[in-house]
Design a protein around this motif. Sequence first.
Motif, PDB file in Angstrom:
ATOM      1  N   HIS A  22       0.882  -1.348  -0.036  1.00  0.00           N
ATOM      2  CA  HIS A  22      -0.198   0.099  -0.056  1.00  0.00           C
ATOM      3  C   HIS A  22       0.618   1.316   0.071  1.00  0.00           C
ATOM      4  O   HIS A  22       0.366   2.573  -0.084  1.00  0.00           O
ATOM      5  N   CYS A  26      -5.141  10.770 -17.250  1.00  0.00           N
ATOM      6  CA  CYS A  26      -5.684  10.225 -16.004  1.00  0.00           C
ATOM      7  C   CYS A  26      -7.092  10.212 -15.744  1.00  0.00           C
ATOM      8  O   CYS A  26      -7.670  11.146 -15.914  1.00  0.00           O
ATOM      9  N   VAL A  39      -8.702   9.819 -13.218  1.00  0.00           N
ATOM     10  CA  VAL A  39      -9.240  10.500 -11.872  1.00  0.00           C
ATOM     11  C   VAL A  39      -8.860  11.809 -11.953  1.00  0.00           C
ATOM     12  O   VAL A  39      -9.286  12.787 -10.967  1.00  0.00           O
ATOM     13  N   SER A  44      -3.597  10.186  -2.945  1.00  0.00           N
ATOM     14  CA  SER A  44      -4.649   8.919  -2.330  1.00  0.00           C
ATOM     15  C   SER A  44      -5.714   8.729  -3.351  1.00  0.00           C
ATOM     16  O   SER A  44      -6.387   7.498  -3.015  1.00  0.00           O
ATOM     17  N   SER A  45      -5.866   9.592  -4.369  1.00  0.00           N
ATOM     18  CA  SER A  45      -7.009   9.116  -5.265  1.00  0.00           C
ATOM     19  C   SER A  45      -6.395   8.242  -6.457  1.00  0.00           C
ATOM     20  O   SER A  45      -7.127   8.015  -7.382  1.00  0.00           O
ATOM     21  N   CYS A  46      -5.215   8.179  -6.635  1.00  0.00           N
ATOM     22  CA  CYS A  46      -4.705   7.416  -7.557  1.00  0.00           C
ATOM     23  C   CYS A  46      -4.873   6.158  -7.597  1.00  0.00           C
ATOM     24  O   CYS A  46      -4.964   5.252  -6.454  1.00  0.00           O
ATOM     25  N   THR A  47      -5.614   5.494  -8.769  1.00  0.00           N
ATOM     26  CA  THR A  47      -6.203   3.977  -8.477  1.00  0.00           C
ATOM     27  C   THR A  47      -4.904   3.061  -8.983  1.00  0.00           C
ATOM     28  O   THR A  47      -5.203   2.118  -9.063  1.00  0.00           O
ATOM     29  N   LYS A  48      -3.888   3.574  -9.401  1.00  0.00           N
ATOM     30  CA  LYS A  48      -2.801   2.878  -9.919  1.00  0.00           C
ATOM     31  C   LYS A  48      -3.148   2.087 -11.115  1.00  0.00           C
ATOM     32  O   LYS A  48      -2.736   0.920 -11.505  1.00  0.00           O
ATOM     33  N   CYS A  49      -3.929   2.582 -11.997  1.00  0.00           N
ATOM     34  CA  CYS A  49      -4.602   2.127 -13.309  1.00  0.00           C
ATOM     35  C   CYS A  49      -3.214   1.942 -14.277  1.00  0.00           C
ATOM     36  O   CYS A  49      -3.357   0.869 -14.924  1.00  0.00           O
TER      37      CYS A  49
END
Length: 74
Positions: A4, A27, A29, A46-51
Amino acid sequence: MDKHSSMILIDYTKCSPCSGLICVGVCPVGIIEQNENHKPVITDFSSCTKCGVCINLCPTKAIALNRKQENKEK
Ligand code: SF4
Ligand code: SF4
C-alpha cells in the motif's frame, strides 16, 4: 514490504515534458495537473487508482510505480 505504500512517481529527468502533456490528459481520475513550470504534478496521491494508464502512455517512460518516497521536482 507494504504494497500500500507504493505510489506513482514522475521522474523529471526523463520528462521533457512531452507535447500536450499526455499524462495530464489521460488520468481517469484527473489527479495529474500542469504546474506553473509546465511540468506535470500529481495532486492527490490518495486518489490514484494505480491504473497504469499514465505509465503506459508516457512516451519517455518517465512515470513509474515505486515505493513511497519523495516526489519533488529536481
Ligand atoms: S496510475 Fe492511473 S490514476 Fe494514477 S496517476 Fe496514473 S493515470 Fe492517474
Ligand atoms: S506523459 Fe511523460 S513526458 Fe509527457 S508530461 Fe507526462 S511524464 Fe512528462
